[in-house]
Design an enzyme around this catalytic site. Structure first.
Site, PDB file in Angstrom:
ATOM      1  N   GLU A 105       5.395  -0.267  18.019  1.00  0.00           N
ATOM      2  CA  GLU A 105       5.704  -1.477  17.250  1.00  0.00           C
ATOM      3  C   GLU A 105       5.449  -1.304  15.754  1.00  0.00           C
ATOM      4  OE1 GLU A 105       3.962  -5.989  17.293  1.00  0.00           O
ATOM      5  OE2 GLU A 105       4.411  -5.056  19.232  1.00  0.00           O
ATOM      6  N   ASP A 106       4.409  -0.550  15.396  1.00  0.00           N
ATOM      7  CA  ASP A 106       3.953  -0.532  13.998  1.00  0.00           C
ATOM      8  C   ASP A 106       4.055   0.824  13.302  1.00  0.00           C
ATOM      9  OD1 ASP A 106       3.337  -3.191  14.222  1.00  0.00           O
ATOM     10  OD2 ASP A 106       1.235  -2.849  14.738  1.00  0.00           O
TER      11      ASP A 106
END
Length: 467
Positions: free
Chosen positions: A77-78
């Site tokens: 996600e990051d």
């Protein structure tokens, strides 16, 4: 600081096999590389967050796949690394768990629908592998510990979501230590004034209960000395759950429990006899959850007795059950499970609720509302006249009970007797009720039944019968 935490993680994971430990250490280093240069709102390096989530799970002696997934839960996600990168390095199971934890692209979805869609994705993944939910709960716990860095207008809804979803989910998975901390932190943010009042009330009563505990323990020990070897402990209810009980009319004494720990199920029944011989039992308060399996974490006898004119609740359990309660779901995950074992465990803990709810709704918000009712409410036990036990969420109706028991007979039901009294199909059943379903020889289903069927199983059957 980071090197010290890495060493701490490695030392705490020495219970893993050599092969799993090597993979775990590799994940520690990979997570640091992936999050290099990133910082949290607290100002600390971002890697502190996945390391802390992993540390929370190490306290439970989590399996290697869970620990690796915790370390990597924000990577896809990051960072620029993908799910495929994780699968290549750490295997498909860790990749699947991280994928289940990775939020959807928001696109044009409005906030409420986006949030509900992410919950649906999380729970759908958890239905196949319960470790998805476990890592998410640990992630939420660390985020709650550092919530003070967020603005007040973000703290309150975040704390409320924690109380509504994550605390009950932790309880369902037997993660009682996490549940207690989630309750404590969330209530403190949600309503600081009420939190302080309830905290003071519980702290004051704890002093009284400690005396009752010592008194009852000494009496039981003397009586059991020649027959049984018993150990004793006492526990209190997580604070927000305690507050909800008090709001619902429960007394302070309902929030505390004396635990009597025996060395076998047979000796649990013997201990019950000793307790009932020493103290006057409270009517209709005995439950046998050794014979009737309600939850893998609640295999005990429950009773209430009067001690110095105060109702005191007892749970009588074996040492193995006490251990299961200490480690929760990890009692069944202390080794690498096969896919089929994981699905079976996930199904048992989540009661097949997720596929059942998905079968009646494609809308993420409706999915979340139904799940909140079926999975996150307190379970109640209802009995048939033959004393077969049926487990339902609190707030279920007689219709829900009938369709849970037998859909083919439920379609013919005309009424119910609850504890011997005639009642309508819409009547909400209560814990320990005895319910007799009354039948006609023809189908009685009509559209109005949908207004009184609250569980997805009942709604699905009724909709199919009406179509």
């Amino acid at each position: 600081m980071i090197n010290e935490i890495k060493e701490e993680l490695r030392n705490a994971a020495l219970y893993l096999t050599k092969e799993h430990l090597q993979l775990f250490v590799k994940a520690i280093d990979f997570a640091e590389e992936a999050h290099s240069g990133q910082r949290r709102e607290t100002g600390e390096p971002y890697i502190i967050h996945p390391y802390t989530v992993c540390k929370i799970l190490l306290d439970y002696k989590a399996d290697a796949t869970t620990l690796i997934s915790a370390l990597l839960h924000d990577v896809a996600e990051d960072t620029h690394f993908s799910i495929k990168d994780i699968e290549k390095r750490f295997g498909h199971k860790a990749a699947e768990i991280v994928d289940g934890l990775t939020k959807l692209e928001k696109g044009l979805l409005e906030k409420g629908k986006y949030s509900a869609s992410n919950f649906e994705k999380l729970l759908t993944a958890s239905a196949s592998d319960i470790r998805v939910a476990i890592v998410k709960i640990a992630d939420r716990l660390h985020n709650m510990r550092t919530l003070d860095v967020k603005k007040v207008e973000k703290q309150v809804p975040y704390a409320n979501e924690t109380l509504v979803f994550f605390s009950p989910m932790a309880e369902r998975l037997g993660l009682f230590k996490m549940q207690k901390e989630l309750d404590e932190l969330s209530f403190k943010y949600l309503n600081p004034t009420k939190y302080k009042g309830v905290r003071q009330l519980l702290d004051n009563y704890s002093v009284i209960f400690a005396d009752l505990f010592e008194f009852s323990m000494s009496k039981i020990k003397v009586s059991a000395m020649q027959e049984l070897q018993l150990n004793f402990d006492w526990v209190d209810t997580p604070i927000y759950k305690a507050y909800s009980f008090l709001q619902g009319g429960y007394s302070l004494s309902d929030l505390y429990t004396v635990e009597v720990i025996a060395d076998s199920p047979l000796h649990c029944y013997s201990a019950l006899g000793i307790i009932h011989g020493l103290f006057q039992p409270v009517e209709n308060q005995f439950q046998d959850q050794i014979a009737i399996k309600k939850s893998p974490f609640q295999r005990h006898l429950t009773t209430k007795v009067y001690i110095n004119n105060i109702e005191v609740k007892f749970e009588i359990k074996t040492e193995s059950v006490k251990q299961t309660q200490q480690y929760g779901v990890f009692s069944f995950l202390n080794r690498e499970c096969r896919d089929e074992e994981l699905r079976k465990l996930s199904s048992e803990l989540l009661r097949d609720t997720i596929p059942s709810v998905k079968s009646v709704s494609n809308d993420p918000i409706e999915f979340y509302e139904l799940i909140s009712f079926e999975l996150l409410q307190r379970d109640i036990t209802v009995f048939t006249p033959k004393m077969d036990a049926v487990f339902l969420p609190e707030g279920a109706s007689a219709l829900d009970l009938a369709f849970n028991l037998n859909p083919q007979l439920a379609r013919k039901m005309s009424g119910v007797r609850i504890n011997g009294e005639l009642k309508s199909l819409s009547t909400l059943v209560k814990d320990m009720d005895i319910v007799e379903v009354m039948l006609e020889s023809w189908d009685m289903v009509n559209e109005n039944w949908l207004n009184h069927a609250h569980t997805s199983k009942a709604r699905k059957e009724i909709l199919e019968l009406l179509s």
